[in-house]
Enzyme design. Structure first.
Site, mmCIF file in Angstrom:
data_model
loop_
_atom_site.group_PDB
_atom_site.id
_atom_site.type_symbol
_atom_site.label_atom_id
_atom_site.label_comp_id
_atom_site.label_asym_id
_atom_site.label_seq_id
_atom_site.Cartn_x
_atom_site.Cartn_y
_atom_site.Cartn_z
ATOM 1 N N ASP A 1 5.646 50.022 168.452
ATOM 2 C CA ASP A 1 4.156 49.708 167.916
ATOM 3 C C ASP A 1 4.068 49.000 166.684
ATOM 4 O O ASP A 1 4.906 47.723 166.679
ATOM 5 C CB ASP A 1 3.352 50.895 167.828
ATOM 6 N N TYR B 1 -10.671 48.899 170.231
ATOM 7 C CA TYR B 1 -10.279 49.876 169.184
ATOM 8 C C TYR B 1 -9.836 49.033 167.877
ATOM 9 O O TYR B 1 -10.233 49.714 166.808
ATOM 10 C CB TYR B 1 -9.337 50.880 169.621
ATOM 11 N N TYR C 1 -4.149 48.299 160.531
ATOM 12 C CA TYR C 1 -5.442 47.851 161.114
ATOM 13 C C TYR C 1 -6.183 46.923 160.183
ATOM 14 O O TYR C 1 -6.606 45.899 160.668
ATOM 15 C CB TYR C 1 -6.316 48.955 161.673
ATOM 16 N N HIS D 1 2.584 53.326 176.632
ATOM 17 C CA HIS D 1 2.858 52.909 175.467
ATOM 18 C C HIS D 1 3.936 53.793 174.641
ATOM 19 O O HIS D 1 4.657 53.280 173.524
ATOM 20 C CB HIS D 1 1.546 52.697 174.642
#
Length: 312
Positions: free
Chosen positions: A103, A147, A230, A290
């Protein structure tokens, strides 16, 4: 998990929680987690790699799990994670390392290699390919309820997550990220609203696993985790030679929602990524999502161990 040792290592003024198994004289492998993951996300791989004759190390990033938070979480960046990784290698007397990232941990792997290539013997990435340090171009093509865009808004995810306990937040994200579609909320929804209390966990993720995650995130909260990755994803570095010379392996689940991000599938499947990583091998797991390393640990362990043994 009784074979795995745990300690707090002082790194850049913070105590980082480090998990380790294997002989300190063996070739080192350091695992870098994603979100909403933690050192524990690598539990299956750490034991397999150690049994194959390697030193396996995983740690909670600053502000995650049992590691100290940075003094100002809202100012944390990917460069902090790179500095922590470099200092941790020095603290553990690891001069050269194989990196394994998942990730957004793949971004840490990519950046660390480009800045400290003399320390890296090779790397494995899961759920994302090697990328250059540039702001993602696909953000502008994402739906407004995606998201990523929602969690980039200061305060929005905090309010959304704050309605629930940490364990439920992790549960919901695991359910969402295990699907083949990008989690996207409607105009009058938040991301947590996309999961019902009756929705089952993925079959490979137990209630006991969820308890571990819940306790770790209950301790750390999500303040730093929302900042990195993020709200700090626009990092751009000018790297004179961005090509990768070491061997690399990319493991992707065919059902990973990451393939739905504009351009990512083409970048991987067209072979464009090999322009930068010519020694890259790509393996697709037909049923993989994932979280392939937790969903199909035996298969992933075999791929990783074979890669490491081929290039040690």
């Amino acid at each position: 998990m009784e074979e795995i040792k745990h300690e707090q290592v002082l790194v850049n003024g913070l105590k980082l929680h480090v998990a380790e198994i294997g002989s300190s004289s063996s070739p080192a492998v350091v695992f870098l987690h994603g979100f909403p993951e933690i050192w524990y996300s690598w539990r299956h791989q750490m034991i397999a790699v150690a049994r194959a004759g390697f030193r396996a190390v995983s740690f909670d990033y600053r502000g995650y799990g049992l590691s100290d938070p940075p003094p100002e979480p809202e100012k944390a960046t990917f460069l902090d994670l790179l500095a922590d990784l470099l200092a941790l290698l020095d603290a553990l007397a690891i001069s050269k390392v194989f990196l394994i990232g998942k990730d957004f941990g793949v971004s840490v792997v990519s950046l660390f290699y480009l800045l400290h290539r003399e320390r890296v013997s090779g790397f494995v990435t899961l759920g994302a390919p090697f990328t250059l340090p540039r702001p993602p171009t696909y953000f502008q093509a994402l739906p407004v309820g995606c998201y990523i865009l929602r969690w980039q808004e200061p305060g929005r995810a905090e309010a959304d997550f704050g309605r629930l306990d940490a364990k439920t937040v992790v549960r919901n994200v695991y359910i969402l990220f295990s699907k083949s579609e990008i989690p996207t909320a409607g105009e009058n929804q938040e991301i947590m609203d996309l999961v019902e209390p009756s929705d089952p966990l993925p079959h490979w993720f137990s209630e006991e696993d969820l308890e571990v995650y819940g306790e770790l995130y209950e301790k750390s909260g999500f303040r730093t985790a929302l900042q990195v990755p993020y709200r700090s994803s626009g990092l751009q570095l000018d790297i004179p030679d961005p090509n990768v010379e070491v061997p690399a392996l990319l493991i992707m689940g065919e059902k990973d929602y990451v393939f739905e991000f504009p351009g990512i599938g083409d970048y991987i499947k067209s072979g464009m990524v090999k322009t930068f990583v010519p020694r890259l091998e790509i393996v697709y797991l037909p049923e993989g999502t994932h979280f392939v390393q937790e969903q199909s640990p035996d298969e992933v362990n075999e791929l990783i161990v074979n890669f490491l043994k081929s290039h040690v």
